[in-house]
Design a protein around this motif. Structure first.
Motif, mmCIF file in Angstrom:
data_model
loop_
_atom_site.group_PDB
_atom_site.id
_atom_site.type_symbol
_atom_site.label_atom_id
_atom_site.label_comp_id
_atom_site.label_asym_id
_atom_site.label_seq_id
_atom_site.Cartn_x
_atom_site.Cartn_y
_atom_site.Cartn_z
ATOM 1 N N LEU A 56 6.489 -7.888 -7.484
ATOM 2 C CA LEU A 56 5.220 -8.279 -6.878
ATOM 3 C C LEU A 56 5.375 -8.349 -5.357
ATOM 4 N N ALA A 57 4.494 -7.664 -4.657
ATOM 5 C CA ALA A 57 4.490 -7.690 -3.194
ATOM 6 C C ALA A 57 3.360 -8.600 -2.736
ATOM 7 N N THR A 58 3.716 -9.729 -2.114
ATOM 8 C CA THR A 58 2.701 -10.682 -1.659
ATOM 9 C C THR A 58 2.542 -10.686 -0.146
ATOM 10 N N GLY A 59 3.488 -10.125 0.584
ATOM 11 C CA GLY A 59 3.378 -10.032 2.034
ATOM 12 C C GLY A 59 2.558 -8.821 2.440
ATOM 13 N N HIS A 60 1.920 -8.886 3.609
ATOM 14 C CA HIS A 60 1.092 -7.781 4.087
ATOM 15 C C HIS A 60 1.937 -6.535 4.310
ATOM 16 N N ALA A 61 3.068 -6.679 4.980
ATOM 17 C CA ALA A 61 3.934 -5.526 5.240
ATOM 18 C C ALA A 61 4.468 -4.945 3.939
ATOM 19 N N GLU A 62 4.861 -5.818 3.025
ATOM 20 C CA GLU A 62 5.433 -5.368 1.757
ATOM 21 C C GLU A 62 4.378 -4.669 0.892
ATOM 22 N N ALA A 63 3.183 -5.253 0.811
ATOM 23 C CA ALA A 63 2.115 -4.627 0.029
ATOM 24 C C ALA A 63 1.727 -3.280 0.647
ATOM 25 N N GLY A 64 1.663 -3.230 1.971
ATOM 26 C CA GLY A 64 1.348 -1.972 2.638
ATOM 27 C C GLY A 64 2.381 -0.905 2.346
ATOM 28 N N ALA A 65 3.652 -1.292 2.321
ATOM 29 C CA ALA A 65 4.716 -0.341 2.008
ATOM 30 C C ALA A 65 4.583 0.185 0.583
ATOM 31 N N ARG A 292 -11.765 -9.564 3.219
ATOM 32 C CA ARG A 292 -10.420 -10.112 3.411
ATOM 33 C C ARG A 292 -10.231 -11.479 2.784
ATOM 34 N N HIS A 293 -11.170 -12.391 3.043
ATOM 35 C CA HIS A 293 -10.945 -13.797 2.731
ATOM 36 C C HIS A 293 -10.816 -14.060 1.243
ATOM 37 N N ASP A 294 -11.584 -13.376 0.423
ATOM 38 C CA ASP A 294 -11.519 -13.561 -1.031
ATOM 39 C C ASP A 294 -11.713 -12.192 -1.669
ATOM 40 N N SER A 295 -10.669 -11.405 -1.669
ATOM 41 C CA SER A 295 -10.739 -9.988 -2.017
ATOM 42 C C SER A 295 -11.217 -9.751 -3.450
ATOM 43 N N PRO A 296 -12.038 -8.720 -3.659
ATOM 44 C CA PRO A 296 -12.544 -8.441 -5.005
ATOM 45 C C PRO A 296 -11.486 -7.866 -5.950
ATOM 46 N N LEU A 297 -10.474 -7.185 -5.403
ATOM 47 C CA LEU A 297 -9.389 -6.640 -6.224
ATOM 48 C C LEU A 297 -8.090 -7.296 -5.785
ATOM 49 N N HIS A 298 -7.337 -7.837 -6.745
ATOM 50 C CA HIS A 298 -6.129 -8.583 -6.390
ATOM 51 C C HIS A 298 -4.828 -7.887 -6.747
ATOM 52 N N LEU A 299 -4.848 -6.921 -7.637
ATOM 53 C CA LEU A 299 -3.587 -6.315 -8.054
ATOM 54 C C LEU A 299 -3.754 -4.816 -8.199
ATOM 55 N N PHE A 300 -2.835 -4.068 -7.574
ATOM 56 C CA PHE A 300 -2.830 -2.606 -7.696
ATOM 57 C C PHE A 300 -1.398 -2.190 -7.999
ATOM 58 N N VAL A 321 5.892 -1.816 -9.697
ATOM 59 C CA VAL A 321 5.729 -2.700 -8.542
ATOM 60 C C VAL A 321 4.237 -2.811 -8.260
ATOM 61 N N ALA A 322 3.770 -4.024 -7.993
ATOM 62 C CA ALA A 322 2.344 -4.263 -7.789
ATOM 63 C C ALA A 322 2.098 -4.898 -6.428
ATOM 64 N N ALA A 323 1.132 -4.370 -5.714
ATOM 65 C CA ALA A 323 0.687 -4.971 -4.459
ATOM 66 C C ALA A 323 -0.376 -6.008 -4.795
ATOM 67 N N LEU A 324 -0.141 -7.261 -4.412
ATOM 68 C CA LEU A 324 -1.125 -8.323 -4.613
ATOM 69 C C LEU A 324 -1.976 -8.399 -3.347
ATOM 70 N N LEU A 325 -3.134 -7.744 -3.403
ATOM 71 C CA LEU A 325 -3.945 -7.536 -2.203
ATOM 72 C C LEU A 325 -4.493 -8.840 -1.641
ATOM 73 N N GLY A 326 -4.906 -9.763 -2.510
ATOM 74 C CA GLY A 326 -5.425 -11.034 -2.026
ATOM 75 C C GLY A 326 -4.370 -11.821 -1.277
ATOM 76 N N ALA A 327 -3.124 -11.748 -1.750
ATOM 77 C CA ALA A 327 -2.030 -12.432 -1.066
ATOM 78 C C ALA A 327 -1.750 -11.783 0.282
ATOM 79 N N ALA A 328 -1.702 -10.455 0.304
ATOM 80 C CA ALA A 328 -1.448 -9.733 1.553
ATOM 81 C C ALA A 328 -2.517 -10.032 2.594
#
Length: 412
Positions: A56-65, A292-300, A321-328
């Motif tokens: 799970l990627a919860t950081g912005h940089a990590e999710a972006g990667a 941004r503040h409360d994203s409609p999609l949280h996991l990709f 591996v999943a990007a958690l967009l709301g966390a990012a």
């Protein structure tokens, strides 16, 4: 591309199991995931979750990667038994969302070519007209801004875009909702049965509509998709239907949940910042903060297609591996005071629409729809307050079941 099934345990033992901090089926996490996501991000912005068998990627940089690395892909796993899931499977396997190059490149080129023929730009006046029509039926007192306005509007817009006759439009949202419930982490046999039925009915309907458009083309996007060509190449029958279904499923879910989540965040913000929605720049910034503040999609989710080190983690082929967009989108390394709703935030590099080759192809339409619908709503109800808010019990697609608001003041 066939991939080896990844082990439930990563090749290198992680120092932290995210399952100890984050249970995505916990009602408390679903209701308000942000404190839980922040706690995980603070100790491991890229963490292994043993319960999900996924990094799970919860950081912005990590999710972006994760979203941008071409060594990771969307690898659709067909559901079995095949006879039961046949239509559901090809609706995904032949869509842009679940394809990878070279198929993804070809599909996106053909669809973008049809999309780029002025369809989105010409819809602005029609979106305003549809929004005004819905508002004309609203009461002076309390009303559910989702059921009465935000939910029907994007269905009408996508139906206009694709050329779906008015008499058939009431089928679209139930079909779509039944299919997208399959993306949650706590599916039931009833949910699966509903998804199979909806996929079969939805696909059959679009196939018939496409056949009609082939014989009698109109000025709609579906007519352009039927005729879409790039040299000798064109969309297959399954690819055409899958594209139309994806546009409705992804398009209306992002718009409804983006609108409802964002409006709730704004109206319930402690400092309730005022915004001049008649100013296009201010309105655009407000919409970006909605997303941004409360994203409609949280996991990709993505899958390693080859050995790769992503965000410091070694992945073997088949690893998930999943990007958690709301966390990012609430990472304090990128967004100052990230839990605060700030409609003046600029720049606002959120990942609500994804990134990389799978960046949402409908993002321009979603942004236009949110801006026009918001301006139209507040022109009639300049001041609103939340009376009741009931969350949907879902994590991946985050939204409200009910969002009842009241007009504090209204022009004569």
């Amino acid at each position: 591309m066939a991939l080896r099934q990844a082990s439930r345990v990563p090749s290198k033992s992680p120092s932290l199991d995210a399952a100890e901090l984050l249970d995505l089926t916990d009602p408390a996490v679903v209701a308000d995931p942000y404190p839980h996501l922040a706690a995980l991000r603070a100790v491991a912005p890229m963490a292994w979750h043993s319960g999900m068998g996924t990094w799970l990627a919860t950081g912005h940089a990590e999710a972006g990667a994760v979203l941008r690395d071409r060594r990771l892909g969307r690898v659709f796993a067909a559901r079995t038994p095949q006879d039961d899931w046949d239509t559901f499977n090809w609706l995904h396997a032949d869509s842009i969302l679940d394809s990878e190059p070279p198929k993804h490149t070809r599909l996106r080129r053909l669809v973008a070519g049809a999309f780029g023929r002025g369809h989105v730009q010409r819809l602005a006046p029609r979106i305003e007209e549809l929004a005004a029509g819905l508002l004309a039926d609203l009461p002076d007192g309390d009303f559910d801004v989702l059921a009465d306005y935000a939910e029907p509007l994007p269905v009408l817009v996508i139906a206009e875009l694709l050329g779906v006759p008015e008499a058939d439009r009431h089928h679209l949202r139930p079909w779509s909702q039944a299919i997208v419930r399959m993306y949650e982490v706590d599916r039931t046999p009833e949910v699966e049965a509903d998804a199979r039925r909806a996929a079969a009915e939805f696909a059959a309907y679009v196939e018939q509509l496409a056949t009609d458009r082939a014989a009698r083309p109109g000025e709609d996007l579906l007519s352009d998709l039927v005729q879409a060509r790039d040299g000798s190449d064109r969309l297959s029958a399954h690819e055409l239907v899958a594209t139309a279904v994806l546009l409705l499923n992804a398009g209306h879910e992002a718009s409804v949940n983006g609108f409802g989540n964002g409006l709730h965040s704004w109206l319930t913000a402690p400092d309730r910042p005022a915004v001049d929605v008649t100013d296009p720049s201010a309105r655009a910034r407000l919409v970006e903060e909605f997303l941004r503040h409360d994203s409609p999609l949280h996991l990709f989710e993505r899958t390693a297609k080859e050995p790769a080190t992503v965000a410091g983690v070694e992945l073997q082929p088949g690893a998930k591996v999943a990007a958690l967009l709301g966390a990012a989108n609430r990472d304090p390394a990128v967004f100052a005071d990230p839990d605060r709703f700030d409609p003046t935030r600029d720049p606002n590099p959120h990942l609500a629409f994804g990134a990389g080759i799978h960046f949402c192809i409908g993002a321009p339409l979603a942004r236009l729809e949110l801006e026009v619908s918001l301006r139209t709503l507040l022109a009639r109800y300049p001041a609103l307050e939340v009376v009741e808010a009931v969350r949907r019990p879902t994590f991946v697609l985050r939204g409200f079941e009910r969002l009842v608001v009241a007009a504090v003041s209204r022009p004569a």
